[in-house]
Design a protein around this motif. Structure first.
Motif, mmCIF file in Angstrom:
data_model
loop_
_atom_site.group_PDB
_atom_site.id
_atom_site.type_symbol
_atom_site.label_atom_id
_atom_site.label_comp_id
_atom_site.label_asym_id
_atom_site.label_seq_id
_atom_site.Cartn_x
_atom_site.Cartn_y
_atom_site.Cartn_z
ATOM 1 N N THR A 75 48.083 45.315 28.022
ATOM 2 C CA THR A 75 48.624 45.609 29.347
ATOM 3 C C THR A 75 47.526 46.123 30.271
ATOM 4 O O THR A 75 47.430 45.721 31.440
ATOM 5 N N THR A 76 46.687 47.018 29.748
ATOM 6 C CA THR A 76 45.573 47.539 30.544
ATOM 7 C C THR A 76 44.643 46.413 30.992
ATOM 8 O O THR A 76 44.232 46.356 32.161
ATOM 9 N N ALA A 77 44.314 45.513 30.083
ATOM 10 C CA ALA A 77 43.397 44.416 30.417
ATOM 11 C C ALA A 77 43.989 43.505 31.496
ATOM 12 O O ALA A 77 43.299 43.127 32.453
ATOM 13 N N LEU A 78 45.264 43.179 31.372
ATOM 14 C CA LEU A 78 45.891 42.282 32.346
ATOM 15 C C LEU A 78 46.034 42.951 33.708
ATOM 16 O O LEU A 78 45.815 42.316 34.749
ATOM 17 N N LEU A 79 46.414 44.223 33.721
ATOM 18 C CA LEU A 79 46.544 44.929 34.993
ATOM 19 C C LEU A 79 45.196 45.024 35.704
ATOM 20 O O LEU A 79 45.119 44.863 36.922
ATOM 21 N N GLY A 80 44.150 45.286 34.946
ATOM 22 C CA GLY A 80 42.829 45.331 35.554
ATOM 23 C C GLY A 80 42.390 43.971 36.071
ATOM 24 O O GLY A 80 41.824 43.856 37.160
ATOM 25 N N PHE A 81 42.679 42.932 35.307
ATOM 26 C CA PHE A 81 42.288 41.573 35.695
ATOM 27 C C PHE A 81 42.938 41.167 37.014
ATOM 28 O O PHE A 81 42.262 40.728 37.957
ATOM 29 N N PHE A 82 44.253 41.313 37.111
ATOM 30 C CA PHE A 82 44.954 40.913 38.332
ATOM 31 C C PHE A 82 44.723 41.915 39.461
ATOM 32 O O PHE A 82 44.623 41.534 40.629
ATOM 33 N N GLY A 83 44.659 43.186 39.122
ATOM 34 C CA GLY A 83 44.495 44.199 40.153
ATOM 35 C C GLY A 83 43.179 44.083 40.899
ATOM 36 O O GLY A 83 43.143 44.115 42.127
ATOM 37 N N PHE A 84 42.075 43.955 40.156
ATOM 38 C CA PHE A 84 40.771 43.860 40.814
ATOM 39 C C PHE A 84 40.639 42.576 41.624
ATOM 40 O O PHE A 84 39.995 42.557 42.675
ATOM 41 N N GLN A 85 41.249 41.483 41.150
ATOM 42 C CA GLN A 85 41.217 40.255 41.946
ATOM 43 C C GLN A 85 41.968 40.436 43.262
ATOM 44 O O GLN A 85 41.519 39.977 44.319
ATOM 45 N N ASP A 86 43.129 41.087 43.212
ATOM 46 C CA ASP A 86 43.898 41.302 44.440
ATOM 47 C C ASP A 86 43.162 42.230 45.403
ATOM 48 O O ASP A 86 43.206 42.036 46.624
ATOM 49 N N ILE A 87 42.518 43.249 44.886
ATOM 50 C CA ILE A 87 41.786 44.179 45.756
ATOM 51 C C ILE A 87 40.725 43.448 46.559
ATOM 52 O O ILE A 87 40.507 43.732 47.745
ATOM 53 N N SER A 88 40.068 42.490 45.954
ATOM 54 C CA SER A 88 38.967 41.813 46.629
ATOM 55 C C SER A 88 39.360 40.511 47.309
ATOM 56 O O SER A 88 38.677 40.070 48.242
ATOM 57 N N GLU A 89 40.473 39.878 46.890
ATOM 58 C CA GLU A 89 40.751 38.527 47.378
ATOM 59 C C GLU A 89 42.129 38.325 47.977
ATOM 60 O O GLU A 89 42.378 37.253 48.563
ATOM 61 N N ALA A 90 43.072 39.258 47.839
ATOM 62 C CA ALA A 90 44.409 39.058 48.400
ATOM 63 C C ALA A 90 44.328 38.839 49.903
ATOM 64 O O ALA A 90 43.482 39.422 50.590
ATOM 65 N N LEU A 91 45.213 38.004 50.446
ATOM 66 C CA LEU A 91 45.134 37.601 51.840
ATOM 67 C C LEU A 91 45.812 38.583 52.793
ATOM 68 O O LEU A 91 45.683 38.440 54.006
ATOM 69 N N THR A 92 46.543 39.553 52.262
ATOM 70 C CA THR A 92 47.226 40.524 53.115
ATOM 71 C C THR A 92 46.851 41.939 52.683
ATOM 72 O O THR A 92 46.470 42.176 51.529
#
Length: 432
Positions: free
Chosen positions: A39-56
């Motif tokens: 769970t930690t690995a997946l949350l970090g994977f998606f979370g860091f991508q959203d922090i840098s690349e999410a469109l909103t």
């Protein structure tokens, strides 16, 4: 070697069932860590991508929330190990319970979002297993005889954190996509006709202005400007009421021509005289930006038409709802390009553009199959129109239901701006 290997495996299994010095089974600890660590690995994977690349902005906040939940589950995993073996930190049991609960909240939210919008069976199965495992982890940690200092305060903090995370996640993934927002505006102005020096032809200048007054940018999927020539003979006497009814019935048959009911004018179906895109496919317009295009329509002086009608249209998608690769011209319907039958019905021709679509957040980008936007610039003797579709590869030919069309409009912010008809009589020009 086989005996030694078997002895080692039996020793390891016996160690998992042998209580530690704190009286707790290592097997239970392994089961809890088997939930918290992935769970930690997946949350970090998606979370860091959203922090840098999410469109909103809310999407980046969601990424930060996922990273925060990942930190809590990581601390929870460390607290589990400490609580089971050393118990050196007095609040390790409480931190372990908080980490297990954070994993439960995160996995449930990700499961709901994947079930609602995702196409990936792998991720759906993964989060189903992790969500079920998180429930077991919470129960196992709670039953490990932990002592919770200030249980009411801890419960209030846990509930408040979960409610905040769920509210932000729901806003980003459930509520915000349902809002359509503003759209660009098109204005068209038709200038005074200019007669050629030999008086055998004339030209009509047309300006098309696109303005974005919204606070978001837009990708222009396609644009079209076209001119229709119309013959409008006058009846020598008043037309009967039944003839008005016939005129009204033609409204549903014409593409864009909605002529007025007239006592003397006999409107005939218009003929396409000129058509062109007035912006490049895939070009974008930023908030507050204005784009002006100037074009000219030329006709011979002895044209048989009585009036000209001008139309301009733009198809667009919101830049905060999707990412878009450059739209490439894929071909033409008359040279063998793969064009669905519903596009070319009625003997129409079409120019085909296509580009890869990216979702506005990391979760959807990984759990949904790749999508492409296909734009058809369709034209025929009686008009021009734009048709767009976003679908998985090899699924473009399927006709969407009304519900699916609404979902596309809502999800990707697809819209259309148009101006016209702008009618110009030719009587004063032709008599010069």
């Amino acid at each position: 070697m086989k005996a030694s290997h078997g002895f080692g495996l039996r020793s390891w299994l016996r160690a998992l069932h042998t209580p530690t010095s704190t009286g707790r089974s290592p097997l239970v600890m392994v089961l809890i860590l088997a939930v918290l660590v992935p769970t930690t690995a997946l949350l970090g994977f998606f979370g860091f991508q959203d922090i840098s690349e999410a469109l909103t902005y809310p999407g980046r906040i969601t990424g930060a929330a996922l990273v925060l939940l990942g930190v809590i589950t990581l601390l929870g995993a460390g607290a589990v190990v400490d609580y089971w073996f050393h118990n050196s930190f007095p609040y390790s049991g409480s931190v372990a319970l908080l980490g297990a609960f954070a994993a439960l909240v995160a996995n449930l939210m990700l499961l709901v979002e994947t079930w609602k919008d995702g196409d990936s069976t792998l991720y759906l199965t993964l989060w189903s297993l992790l969500a079920a495992g998180s429930v077991c982890a919470v129960v196992l940690v709670y039953r490990a005889r932990i002592s919770i200092p200030g249980p009411r305060r801890l419960a209030a903090a846990v509930i408040a954190s979960a409610a905040l995370a769920a509210a932000n996640f729901g806003y980003e993934h459930l509520f915000q996509p349902s809002q359509r927002g503003a759209k660009p505006l098109i204005a068209m102005s038709v200038g005074k006709a200019v007669i050629r020096s030999d008086r055998k032809a004339f030209a009509v200048p047309v300006d098309i202005k696109l303005e974005n007054h919204a606070d978001v940018g837009f990708y222009m999927l396609g644009t079209e400007f076209h001119t229709m020539g119309e013959k409008v003979p006058l009846s020598p006497k008043d037309r009967l009421h039944e003839q008005w009814r016939d005129d009204a019935e033609q409204w549903s048959k014409a593409d864009q021509e909605l002529h007025p009911l007239s006592r003397r004018e006999i409107h005939q179906r218009g003929q396409l005289l000129a058509a062109q895109p007035w912006l490049s496919a895939g070009q974008w317009i930023e908030p507050g930006e204005k784009i002006l295009t100037h074009t000219v329509v030329q006709l011979p002086m002895d044209t048989p038409y009585d009036q000209l009608t001008f139309y301009a249209t733009a198809s667009f998608a919101r830049k905060d709802r999707l990412g878009l690769d450059t739209l490439q011209r894929m071909g033409y319907s008359w040279t063998g390009a793969d064009v669905p039958g519903w596009v070319t019905q009625g003997g129409r021709d079409a120019v085909v553009y296509r580009g890869r679509v990216y979702e506005n957040n990391a979760l959807d980008d990984h759990t949904r199959d790749p999508r492409w936007v296909t734009v058809y610039w369709r034209f025929g003797a009686h008009g021009v129109e734009l048709m767009e579709n976003i679908a998985r590869q090899d699924d473009e030919a399927r006709v969407l239901s009304a519900g699916e069309s609404r979902e596309l409009v809502t999800r990707y912010g697809i819209g259309r701006a148009a101006t016209g008809p702008y009618e110009l009589t030719l009587w004063d020009i032709k008599k010069r």
